[in-house]
Design an enzyme around this catalytic site. Structure first.
Site, short mmCIF file in Angstrom:
data_model
loop_
_atom_site.label_atom_id
_atom_site.label_comp_id
_atom_site.label_asym_id
_atom_site.label_seq_id
_atom_site.Cartn_x
_atom_site.Cartn_y
_atom_site.Cartn_z
N ARG A 262 9.82 26.65 -45.45
CA ARG A 262 8.93 27.64 -44.83
C ARG A 262 7.59 27.85 -45.53
O ARG A 262 6.81 28.70 -45.11
CB ARG A 262 9.65 28.99 -44.64
CG ARG A 262 10.87 28.88 -43.78
CD ARG A 262 11.39 30.21 -43.33
NE ARG A 262 11.69 31.10 -44.43
CZ ARG A 262 12.10 32.35 -44.28
NH1 ARG A 262 12.25 32.85 -43.08
NH2 ARG A 262 12.38 33.09 -45.33
N ASP A 263 7.30 27.10 -46.56
CA ASP A 263 5.97 27.20 -47.17
C ASP A 263 5.53 25.84 -47.71
O ASP A 263 4.97 25.74 -48.80
CB ASP A 263 5.95 28.25 -48.29
CG ASP A 263 4.53 28.70 -48.63
OD1 ASP A 263 3.62 28.56 -47.76
OD2 ASP A 263 4.32 29.18 -49.76
N LEU A 264 5.79 24.81 -46.91
CA LEU A 264 5.41 23.46 -47.32
C LEU A 264 3.90 23.31 -47.18
O LEU A 264 3.34 23.53 -46.11
CB LEU A 264 6.14 22.45 -46.42
CG LEU A 264 6.28 21.05 -46.99
CD1 LEU A 264 7.15 21.05 -48.24
CD2 LEU A 264 6.89 20.13 -45.95
N ASN B 58 2.67 22.87 -52.97
CA ASN B 58 4.11 22.89 -53.23
C ASN B 58 4.73 21.50 -53.18
O ASN B 58 5.94 21.36 -53.03
CB ASN B 58 4.80 23.82 -52.23
CG ASN B 58 4.44 25.27 -52.47
OD1 ASN B 58 3.99 25.63 -53.55
ND2 ASN B 58 4.60 26.10 -51.46
N THR C 166 2.13 29.79 -45.02
CA THR C 166 0.69 29.77 -45.26
C THR C 166 -0.04 29.36 -43.99
O THR C 166 0.21 28.27 -43.47
CB THR C 166 0.37 28.77 -46.39
OG1 THR C 166 1.07 29.18 -47.57
CG2 THR C 166 -1.13 28.73 -46.68
#
Length: 196
Positions: free
Chosen positions: A76-78, A82, A116
């Site tokens: 959920r925040d690739l 990251n 993001t």
């Protein structure tokens, strides 16, 4: 703790004292992908070597996402910040920073609508019902945005300001009609369009 894959940063251990929690992570010698994107020759002038490099990087990311999907975990925040390279001058990458990750089948998510802007899947950024569940496939969209950066040096979303990017991301507002898309191999474009 439940993931064990070469394309995912390994959690080596967790130790708790009276005042602190220590998380021991695999040591990765390379830099973050976003640092490479700032300084590299990945830009609008493409050649086959660069396509091969982009393909190798995205292959590692997709292998990691496949492993997460089998475990029913959504990152959920690739985003490029990251993704880290395991070593310098090597395209082998590892997905890291699982601060927003969740098990897709969790009864209640700690965070429901998160990620993001510019990278998060539209189905997550558009959640209105906070009891909505998500699926691991949503991480593939984020990987598609990263793939676009690798191929063209820019985002699929053309907004310059936060609110513009957020609105375009919500609406999934982009097309593949630009001339630059005709200059990449058809198989590459096919993969990119399927991911996005």
């Amino acid at each position: 703790r439940v993931v064990d894959h070469s394309s995912i940063m390994k959690l080596e251990g967790v130790y708790e004292t009276e005042n602190s929690i220590y998380v021991i992570l695999e040591y990765l010698e390379g830099t973050q992908l976003n640092e490479l994107l700032k300084v590299t020759i990945f830009n609008s002038e493409r050649n086959q070597d660069l396509h091969d490099d982009a393909r190798d990087i995205i292959k590692h990311i997709l292998k990691g996402l496949t492993h997460l999907s089998k475990k029913r975990i959504i990152h959920r925040d690739l985003k490029p910040e990251n993704i880290m390279f395991k070593k310098d001058k090597c395209w082998e990458t590892a997905i890291c920073d699982f601060g927003l990750a969740t098990n897709a089948d969790e009864e209640k998510y700690l965070f429901v609508r998160c990620g993001t802007p510019g990278f998060v899947a539209p189905e997550i950024i558009n959640i209105r019902d906070m009891s909505t569940k998500s699926e691991p496939i949503s991480d593939v969209f984020s990987a598609g945005v990263i793939f676009h950066y690798l191929l063209f040096g820019n985002s699929v979303f053309e907004g310059k300001k936060y609110n513009e990017i957020l609105a375009q991301n919500r609406a999934s507002d982009f097309t593949f009609n630009k001339e630059c898309y005709s200059k990449i191999p058809s198989k590459t474009l096919d993969l990119l369009t399927k991911m996005l």
